[in-house]
Design an enzyme around this catalytic site. Structure first.
Site, PDB file in Angstrom:
ATOM      1  N   GLY A  41       0.828  -1.202   0.000  1.00 57.96           N
ATOM      2  CA  GLY A  41       0.000   0.000   0.000  1.00 57.96           C
ATOM      3  C   GLY A  41       0.861   1.249   0.000  1.00 57.96           C
ATOM      4  N   GLY A  43      -0.681   4.427   0.107  1.00 62.16           N
ATOM      5  CA  GLY A  43      -1.501   5.549   0.575  1.00 62.16           C
ATOM      6  C   GLY A  43      -0.754   6.268   1.689  1.00 62.16           C
ATOM      7  CB  ALA A  45      -1.118   4.000   6.392  1.00 61.83           C
ATOM      8  N   GLY A  46       0.945   3.702   4.104  1.00 56.41           N
ATOM      9  CA  GLY A  46       2.020   2.914   3.510  1.00 56.41           C
ATOM     10  C   GLY A  46       3.202   3.765   3.069  1.00 56.41           C
ATOM     11  CG  HIS A 267     -19.424  11.378   4.439  1.00 60.42           C
ATOM     12  ND1 HIS A 267     -20.118  12.541   4.266  1.00 60.42           N
ATOM     13  CD2 HIS A 267     -18.184  11.738   4.835  1.00 60.42           C
ATOM     14  CE1 HIS A 267     -19.320  13.566   4.538  1.00 60.42           C
ATOM     15  NE2 HIS A 267     -18.149  13.111   4.878  1.00 60.42           N
ATOM     16  CB  SER A 285     -15.602  18.086   1.743  1.00 67.14           C
ATOM     17  OG  SER A 285     -15.072  18.356   3.015  1.00 67.14           O
ATOM     18  NE  ARG A 338     -17.406  12.410   8.274  1.00 67.92           N
ATOM     19  CZ  ARG A 338     -16.202  12.255   7.755  1.00 67.92           C
ATOM     20  NH1 ARG A 338     -15.678  11.048   7.663  1.00 67.92           N
ATOM     21  NH2 ARG A 338     -15.521  13.284   7.330  1.00 67.92           N
ATOM     22  CD  GLU A 433     -10.753   3.341   5.059  1.00 67.80           C
ATOM     23  OE1 GLU A 433     -10.207   4.270   4.433  1.00 67.80           O
ATOM     24  OE2 GLU A 433     -11.897   2.905   4.793  1.00 67.80           O
ATOM     25  NE  ARG A 443     -12.580   8.082   9.019  1.00 64.71           N
ATOM     26  CZ  ARG A 443     -12.636   9.213   8.307  1.00 64.71           C
ATOM     27  NH1 ARG A 443     -12.174  10.341   8.812  1.00 64.71           N
ATOM     28  NH2 ARG A 443     -13.166   9.210   7.109  1.00 64.71           N
TER      29      ARG A 443
HETATM   30  C1  FAD Z   1     -13.807  10.724  -0.969  1.00 61.16           C
HETATM   31  C2  FAD Z   1     -13.122  10.590   0.360  1.00 61.16           C
HETATM   32  C3  FAD Z   1     -12.813  11.715   1.112  1.00 61.16           C
HETATM   33  C4  FAD Z   1     -12.167  11.600   2.331  1.00 61.16           C
HETATM   34  N1  FAD Z   1     -11.885  12.734   3.038  1.00 61.16           N
HETATM   35  C5  FAD Z   1     -11.236  12.635   4.213  1.00 61.16           C
HETATM   36  C6  FAD Z   1     -10.884  13.795   4.947  1.00 61.16           C
HETATM   37  O1  FAD Z   1     -11.168  14.929   4.560  1.00 61.16           O
HETATM   38  N2  FAD Z   1     -10.217  13.648   6.115  1.00 61.16           N
HETATM   39  C7  FAD Z   1      -9.870  12.423   6.587  1.00 61.16           C
HETATM   40  O2  FAD Z   1      -9.247  12.351   7.627  1.00 61.16           O
HETATM   41  N3  FAD Z   1     -10.182  11.295   5.902  1.00 61.16           N
HETATM   42  C8  FAD Z   1     -10.850  11.371   4.729  1.00 61.16           C
HETATM   43  N4  FAD Z   1     -11.171  10.219   4.047  1.00 61.16           N
HETATM   44  C9  FAD Z   1     -10.683   8.922   4.522  1.00 61.16           C
HETATM   45  C10 FAD Z   1      -9.226   8.736   4.156  1.00 61.16           C
HETATM   46  O3  FAD Z   1      -8.967   9.311   2.911  1.00 61.16           O
HETATM   47  C11 FAD Z   1      -8.804   7.292   4.092  1.00 61.16           C
HETATM   48  O4  FAD Z   1      -9.275   6.590   5.185  1.00 61.16           O
HETATM   49  C12 FAD Z   1      -7.297   7.171   4.085  1.00 61.16           C
HETATM   50  O5  FAD Z   1      -6.743   7.990   3.097  1.00 61.16           O
HETATM   51  C13 FAD Z   1      -6.837   5.747   3.894  1.00 61.16           C
HETATM   52  O6  FAD Z   1      -5.445   5.731   3.732  1.00 61.16           O
HETATM   53  P1  FAD Z   1      -4.643   4.382   3.720  1.00 61.16           P
HETATM   54  O7  FAD Z   1      -3.210   4.747   3.605  1.00 61.16           O
HETATM   55  O8  FAD Z   1      -5.043   3.548   4.868  1.00 61.16           O
HETATM   56  O9  FAD Z   1      -5.134   3.594   2.420  1.00 61.16           O
HETATM   57  P2  FAD Z   1      -5.314   4.007   0.887  1.00 61.16           P
HETATM   58  O10 FAD Z   1      -4.965   5.401   0.610  1.00 61.16           O
HETATM   59  O11 FAD Z   1      -6.650   3.506   0.498  1.00 61.16           O
HETATM   60  O12 FAD Z   1      -4.215   3.171   0.143  1.00 61.16           O
HETATM   61  C14 FAD Z   1      -4.329   1.804  -0.091  1.00 61.16           C
HETATM   62  C15 FAD Z   1      -3.110   1.370  -0.839  1.00 61.16           C
HETATM   63  O13 FAD Z   1      -3.069  -0.031  -0.875  1.00 61.16           O
HETATM   64  C16 FAD Z   1      -2.810  -0.490  -2.170  1.00 61.16           C
HETATM   65  N5  FAD Z   1      -3.429  -1.809  -2.254  1.00 61.16           N
HETATM   66  C17 FAD Z   1      -4.693  -2.171  -1.959  1.00 61.16           C
HETATM   67  N6  FAD Z   1      -4.845  -3.498  -2.087  1.00 61.16           N
HETATM   68  C18 FAD Z   1      -3.643  -3.982  -2.463  1.00 61.16           C
HETATM   69  C19 FAD Z   1      -3.165  -5.292  -2.748  1.00 61.16           C
HETATM   70  N7  FAD Z   1      -3.923  -6.369  -2.635  1.00 61.16           N
HETATM   71  N8  FAD Z   1      -1.878  -5.412  -3.153  1.00 61.16           N
HETATM   72  C20 FAD Z   1      -1.070  -4.323  -3.259  1.00 61.16           C
HETATM   73  N9  FAD Z   1      -1.484  -3.082  -2.965  1.00 61.16           N
HETATM   74  C21 FAD Z   1      -2.749  -2.925  -2.582  1.00 61.16           C
HETATM   75  C22 FAD Z   1      -3.349   0.561  -3.083  1.00 61.16           C
HETATM   76  O14 FAD Z   1      -2.670   0.542  -4.311  1.00 61.16           O
HETATM   77  C23 FAD Z   1      -3.031   1.820  -2.287  1.00 61.16           C
HETATM   78  O15 FAD Z   1      -1.723   2.216  -2.565  1.00 61.16           O
HETATM   79  C24 FAD Z   1     -11.832  10.332   2.821  1.00 61.16           C
HETATM   80  C25 FAD Z   1     -12.143   9.201   2.075  1.00 61.16           C
HETATM   81  C26 FAD Z   1     -12.821   9.323   0.878  1.00 61.16           C
HETATM   82  C27 FAD Z   1     -13.253   8.083   0.172  1.00 61.16           C
END
Ligand code: FAD
Ligand code: FES
Lengths: 647, 252
Positions: A41, A43, A45-46, A267, A285, A338, A433, A443
């Site tokens: 990942g 994102g 976190a990753g 949401h 948002s 929410r 997440e 949340r």
């Molecule tokens: C439209 C929207 C608006 C939001 N707005 C807000 C906000 O204003 N404030 C807030 O705090 N939160 C917000 N959130 C929530 C927040 O964006 C997410 O919870 C957070 O960004 C998740 O980050 P993450 O690093 O955990 O995962 P993600 O960013 O989802 O990253 C997942 C990663 O895992 C990889 N991956 C997935 N499965 C696999 C696999 N099997 N093999 C290899 N790679 C894989 C993907 O390629 C990606 O790189 C929002 C969410 C959405 C949907």
């Protein structure tokens, strides 16, 4: 027998993290080079974790399904990120953010984790500013803040309506820097299909390259899953198209516990569904609730006329509008959390007061704010969101109120982790997440970005060392171990089985059906009979899927349908677990609303005596009942109360 | 709506591609362009054909994944928008729509409408960041930043890395993309310290990747879904010349 130990450090809440860091095991610099970490990942976190590990001296392999790490779903977050800077001098503190988050989560989160989150929140803002993240500023040159739901202070930092993008690009920059240094190897378009466990420890992954179709093996001393949430089990959600639950689901099937699967967030402010061809839902948002007022007509006749297109919202006089959030929750008004806002919208629509041609929408109205602040001020704050709305709906929100409806947005549930973010499988960590850790049953806005970056920049780089300190004598793993053979065979067998079905229905057909079952029975309102029915229906659908799904092409090369089928197959199992969890939890809390358990006023009714625990499920086989392991939650630093947003 | 679609089909990077014609019927004007392609793909699967591959993810105009060249324009007929946000009401019933991948030497086609844009990542890796490690940084409010400067940095930072600028440029130049990052960081005090080094390294990598030269046609600005401005290119040129003239001698 699984023994759950959350490993919460001793001491007063504000000292736990400091104590932990002071006494934890560390790996010396020379040994760090010998150790390798897999991060799945890219994102928030990753990317943050991988960059930080590499800076410390560890070798890192990072994987993502996108063509670039910058496209991870975090990019789409709009509104903002919380921190306890208290720059506005409005009374914020670590304790207050901690308190708000535990309360917002309806007392189903682990105190120690949440306090740590509040504690490091300020470091995140400092870090991002140092990276060049262009947060919004005041004319003085200092950082600007706004408020989000569930809080009485303004603690949210933002970069226009693109906060997630800017934070992710910051983390992507840090990651790029480390890729350039050669210590991080990036594997793009490569999907983890299984976890490899050697002698009880996570030691590697099996992946499929999404362009060539090649199945590959990767080994490391530890594996971090940062693969995001599983909201797409509902088919329609605000998540990106490729967001999926497969990585965590595979970990679950290899023995990791899945915590609180039924805790999903709905949401309140999304653009309503408009057709059955619809592929996803668009979030508007939460920050809009700072200035927008939510209402429906007071009179049912008016609502009906609007539904038939005979009346415009702007023609309804002030006294005939029901600002139901302001009416029901005077203290928080439009800024209730929410779950509360979503349910209130559903309640009005179910009662027949909804608007739009389906009656499944409510208004979010900016007329007052425009009158008060001027159109320019509103445009400066929300211009890009208004533009997005107009492009999709073909309506101008400066002139007529927006229409919104709740939609699936976020999953609080995820892999169970202890204080160190380690799952019950040694060497397997989960961040962002993908884990269950900080948000309880609901949340608060702007806290997922905070959690993802906290896990990645400031928690894992410490806690993973506690584990790795014991691993310094373990040489690099080879991928020719029998455990890798076995895992690869399992993956290949399953892929062959999928492609061999050659049925008559597409993956989306099944996924949409699953989405309907989930939304109707495991969505905003749940009840015993519906959940039992859902479990039955999902099982049947799963059987049908494995008999009748049609995937064109073969296993080599780019095959999008095969990718979708793999993820859908997992959703068809995960959906069932969510329903089981919801059925087990005989109470309402946060986003989990069981109709049988509500107050006379229709508020969620918790059962603290019987359900103050994290529900962790252990996999026992696809068609077998999973086993429940409870982690009791203790509230030592917060008094558990009924959530009250009225006064 | 009924439409005729002329779509570029190409099995993989090694195969030779070509246009194929398809017909779709009864498309709602409220469907998005990508939803229209979903509908086509469902039909293709039912017929036992391979669906059309195209990159997409957020469908909200922010991830930069979608990258379709529609009727001769990157991201289609509307301006300041990605193709995932374009809705079918922008097209005429009964018309023919031509859909191609980005075309640029630096962005080879992978499959159908998907291209390889990893060159952009390598340019960023070469120096498109502030070289700060996690931890040990000052309080976020320690350095006040002029609001106009911060806003300007944000304008540049809004780039989604989709590559429309390259796709539309007759020279396949990546100047708009590179200059957006250079500008964002050069505008902020935090980024100024290594500004010279950054611009040189990024430009060197850009040239290495085989992107063309900028001849100031302005097509990139016109087609950019995020309205990234040409002034960024001017700023980058200044930074670049300044860096070259400057005393700072460095090995790249
Ligand atoms: C439209 C929207 C608006 C939001 N707005 C807000 C906000 O204003 N404030 C807030 O705090 N939160 C917000 N959130 C929530 C927040 O964006 C997410 O919870 C957070 O960004 C998740 O980050 P993450 O690093 O955990 O995962 P993600 O960013 O989802 O990253 C997942 C990663 O895992 C990889 N991956 C997935 N499965 C696999 C696999 N099997 N093999 C290899 N790679 C894989 C993907 O390629 C990606 O790189 C929002 C969410 C959405 C949907
Ligand atoms: S799919 Fe993300 S920008 Fe178009």
């Amino acid at each position: 027998m699984i023994k759950l130990d959350a490993k919460i450090p001793e001491g007063p809440i504000a000292e736990k993290w400091t104590n932990y860091k002071a006494t934890q095991k560390l790996v010396n610099p020379a040994n760090k080079r010998k150790l390798e970490i897999i991060v799945v990942g890219t994102g928030l976190a990753g990317a943050a974790a991988a960059a930080s590990f590499s800076e410390l001296g560890f070798r890192v392999k990072i994987f993502g399904i996108h063509d670039s790490p910058r496209r991870a779903h975090s990019i789409a977050a709009q509104g903002g990120i919380n921190a306890t800077k208290n720059y506005p001098n409005d009374g914020d503190s670590d304790y207050r953010l901690f308190y708000d988050t535990v309360k917002g989560g309806d007392y189903r989160a682990r105190e120690a984790n949440v306090y740590r989150l509040a504690e490091v929140s300020n470091n995140i803002i400092d870090q991002c500013v140092a990276q060049g993240v262009p947060f919004a500023r005041e004319y003085s040159g200092y950082l600007a803040n706004r408020s989000f739901g569930g809080a009485l202070v303004s603690r949210t930092f933002y970069a226009r309506g693109q906060t997630g993008q800017q934070l992710l690009l910051g983390a992507y920059g840090a990651l790029s820097k480390e890729i350039h240094s050669g210590k991080v190897t990036m594997f793009t378009r490569e999907e983890m299909l299984d976890l490899v466990i050697v002698d009880g420890r996570a030691r590697g992954i099996i992946t499929r390259h999404l362009i060539t179709g090649e199945i590959r093996r990767h080994a490391a001393h530890a594996v971090v899953l940062a693969t995001g949430g599983y909201g797409n089990v509902f088919f329609l959600s605000t998540n990106a198209m490729n967001s999926n639950g497969s990585a965590v689901w595979r970990a679950y099937k290899r023995g990791a516990l899945f915590a609180n699967p039924c805790f999903v967030q709905i949401h309140p402010t999304c653009i309503p569904v408009h057709g059955d061809y619809q592929s996803k839902l668009t979030l508007m948002s939460e920050s809009l609730r700072n200035d927008g007022r939510i209402w429906v007509p007071k009179k049912k006749e008016d609502a009906q006329k609007i539904q038939r297109g005979e009346l415009k919202p702007t023609e309804i006089p002030e006294e005939d509008r029901d600002y139901y959030l302001e009416r029901r929750y005077p203290a928080f008004g439009n800024l209730v959390p929410r779950d509360v806002a979503s349910r209130a919208a559903k309640e009005r629509c179910d009662a027949g007061y909804g608007v739009g041609n389906t009656g499944l929408a409510v208004y979010l109205d900016f007329a007052d704010a425009i009158k008060r602040l001027g159109r320019d001020a509103i445009e400066a704050r929300y211009g890009n969101l208004f533009q997005m709305y107009e492009k999709i709906v073909d309506d101008n929100p400066y002139e007529t109120p927006m229409m919104i409806y709740p939609a699936i947005h976020y999953t609080m549930g995820g892999l169970w982790v202890d204080y160190e973010l380690q799952t019950n499988i040694p060497g397997l960590f989960a961040a962002g997440e993908a884990n269950f850790s900080d948000h309880g049953a609901n949340r608060l806005g702007a806290s997922a970005l905070m959690q993802g970056l906290s896990d990645g920049y400031f928690v894992l780089p410490y806690t993973i060392q506690s584990y790795l300190a014991d691993q310094i004598t373990v040489p690099d793993f080879k991928t020719d171990l029998p455990e890798f053979d076995e895992a690869e065979k399992r993956v290949n067998d399953e892929l062959k089985k999928l492609i061999g079905i050659k049925g008559s229905q597409t993956v989306d057909h099944f996924h949409k059906k699953l989405g309907h079952i989930m939304w109707d029975h495991v969505g905003m309102a749940r009840r015993k009979e519906g959940l039992e029915e859902a479990i039955k229906m999902i099982k049947e659908l799963r059987e049908e899927f494995w008999k009748d799904v049609k995937i064109p092409g073969d296993l080599s090369g780019k095959n999008t349908e095969l990718e979708k089928a793999w993820r859908c197959a997992d959703f068809l199992e995960l959906g069932e677990l969510m329903a089981r969890d919801a059925l087990m939890r005989n109470e309402s809390c946060g986003g989990h609303f069981r109709e049988e358990y509500q107050t006379e006023e229709g508020e969620a009714l918790r059962d603290d005596k019987n359900f103050t625990f994290v529900a962790n499920w252990e996999f026992k086989g696809v068609d077998k009942e999973p086993e429940l392991h409870k982690e009791p939650l203790k509230y030592e630093f917060i008094e558990v109360k009924t959530r009250n947003y009225k006064e | 709506m009924d439409l005729t679609l002329k779509i570029w089909r190409q099995k993989d990077s090694k195969s030779k591609g070509g246009f194929k014609t398809y017909h779709v019927k009864d498309i709602s004007p409220d469907a998005s362009f990508l939803e229209m392609l979903d509908i086509l793909n469902e039909e293709l699967i039912h017929k036992g054909e391979m669906p059309v591959n195209f990159d997409n993810d957020c469908r909200e105009g922010i991830c930069g994944a979608c990258s379709l060249y529609v009727n001769g324009r990157p991201h289609g007929p509307d301006s300041a928008i990605t193709i995932c946000q374009v809705h079918m009401r922008k097209f005429k019933d009964g018309s023919t729509v031509t859909i191609e991948p980005w075309r640029s030497r630096a962005f080879p086609v992978i499959s159908d409408l998907m291209v390889d844009r990893s060159a952009f990542d390598r340019i960023i890796q070469a120096g498109g960041y502030i070289s700060v490690s996690t931890g040990g940084v000052p309080d976020a409010n320690e350095i006040p930043i002029n609001k106009m400067k911060a806003d300007e940095a944000m304008d540049a930072a809004a780039c989604i890395g989709c590559g429309a600028c390259v796709a539309t440029c007759k020279n396949a130049s990546a100047m708009l993309f590179v200059s957006a990052k250079v500008s964002q960081l050069a505008l902020l005090p935090q980024g100024q310290i290594e500004a010279k080094r950054r611009v040189q390294k990024m430009v060197k990598q850009m040239d290495y990747e085989g992107f063309g030269n900028c001849t100031n046609t302005g097509a990139c600005e016109a087609e950019c879904p995020k309205e990234i401005k040409l002034t960024n290119i001017a700023r980058m040129n200044r930074e670049f010349i300044g860096a070259k003239l400057g005393a700072q001698k460095m090995k790249l």
